[in-house]
Design an enzyme around this catalytic site. Structure first.
Site, mmCIF file in Angstrom:
data_model
loop_
_atom_site.group_PDB
_atom_site.id
_atom_site.type_symbol
_atom_site.label_atom_id
_atom_site.label_comp_id
_atom_site.label_asym_id
_atom_site.label_seq_id
_atom_site.Cartn_x
_atom_site.Cartn_y
_atom_site.Cartn_z
ATOM 1 N N CYS A 150 -37.474 14.715 56.373
ATOM 2 C CA CYS A 150 -38.663 13.918 57.593
ATOM 3 C C CYS A 150 -38.757 12.879 57.949
ATOM 4 O O CYS A 150 -38.028 11.872 57.681
ATOM 5 C CB CYS A 150 -39.652 14.877 58.395
ATOM 6 S SG CYS A 150 -40.200 14.176 60.411
ATOM 7 N N HIS A 163 -37.096 20.409 58.835
ATOM 8 C CA HIS A 163 -38.387 20.962 58.430
ATOM 9 C C HIS A 163 -38.435 22.230 57.311
ATOM 10 O O HIS A 163 -39.011 23.549 57.587
ATOM 11 C CB HIS A 163 -39.895 21.527 59.201
ATOM 12 C CG HIS A 163 -40.252 20.014 59.472
ATOM 13 N ND1 HIS A 163 -40.906 19.304 58.510
ATOM 14 C CD2 HIS A 163 -40.380 19.297 60.240
ATOM 15 C CE1 HIS A 163 -41.619 17.639 58.699
ATOM 16 N NE2 HIS A 163 -40.578 18.259 59.907
ATOM 17 N N GLU A 220 -39.625 23.379 54.183
ATOM 18 C CA GLU A 220 -41.081 23.436 53.849
ATOM 19 C C GLU A 220 -41.464 24.501 54.972
ATOM 20 O O GLU A 220 -42.782 25.106 54.796
ATOM 21 C CB GLU A 220 -42.046 22.812 53.474
ATOM 22 C CG GLU A 220 -42.623 21.875 54.637
ATOM 23 C CD GLU A 220 -41.691 21.387 54.672
ATOM 24 O OE1 GLU A 220 -42.032 20.258 56.184
ATOM 25 O OE2 GLU A 220 -40.816 21.062 55.108
#
Length: 160
Positions: A9, A126, A128
């Site tokens: 990002c 994302h 994660e």
């Protein structure tokens, strides 16, 4: 020093602005902040960031950005394609590259790229935030498992 770098990002934006990755991230086509789950397709297993992702696996990962539209000139896009540096594209659930699957208007539905040496990569979604089923998807974990696999291989090669 030749280490691996993954920008997610805003990290992807910084890598582009610093010149470590080609292109730029600009305002979303809709001019709105987008926060939702999307699907991305991995275009090559030939990178430290994608080597453990099955070829037929579309990753379901969240996005959360207002400036996630990947942009580069035609020459840069052609070079990225020729060098197999486009790592991920936005796709629909069936794996088709469509305009409606593109949440931000990125050129060629590009969700992530790597540098020519394949050690620096960036992506807008994302992974994660998609590393446990409790979060709605564990697909993002495959990107980190790929990086761990590559780093272990590098360590084994050094030891040999």
């Amino acid at each position: 020093n030749g280490g691996h770098v993954l920008g997610i990002c805003n990290g992807f934006q910084i890598l582009c602005e610093a010149g470590l990755l080609p292109g730029a991230l600009i305002r979303n086509r809709s001019l709105q902040f987008r926060c939702e789950h999307v699907f991305i397709k991995t275009l090559t297993a030939d990178s430290p960031f994608t080597n453990q992702i099955p070829a037929d696996k579309n990753l379901r990962v969240p996005i959360a950005h207002g400036e996630g539209c990947y942009f580069a000139d035609e020459e840069t896009i052609a070079k990225l394609k020729a060098n197999n540096q486009i790592l991920w594209q936005y796709v629909n659930a069936a794996g088709d590259v469509t305009d409606t699957a593109n949440p931000n208007g990125s050129l060629q539905n590009i969700a992530g790229v790597c540098n020519e040496r394949r050690i620096v990569a960036g992506l807008m979604p994302h992974p994660e935030r998609a590393s446990e089923e409790l979060l709605g998807s564990a697909d993002g974990r495959l990107i980190f498992e790929s990086l761990i696999h590559a780093l272990k291989g590098k360590q084994l090669a050094k030891a040999a």
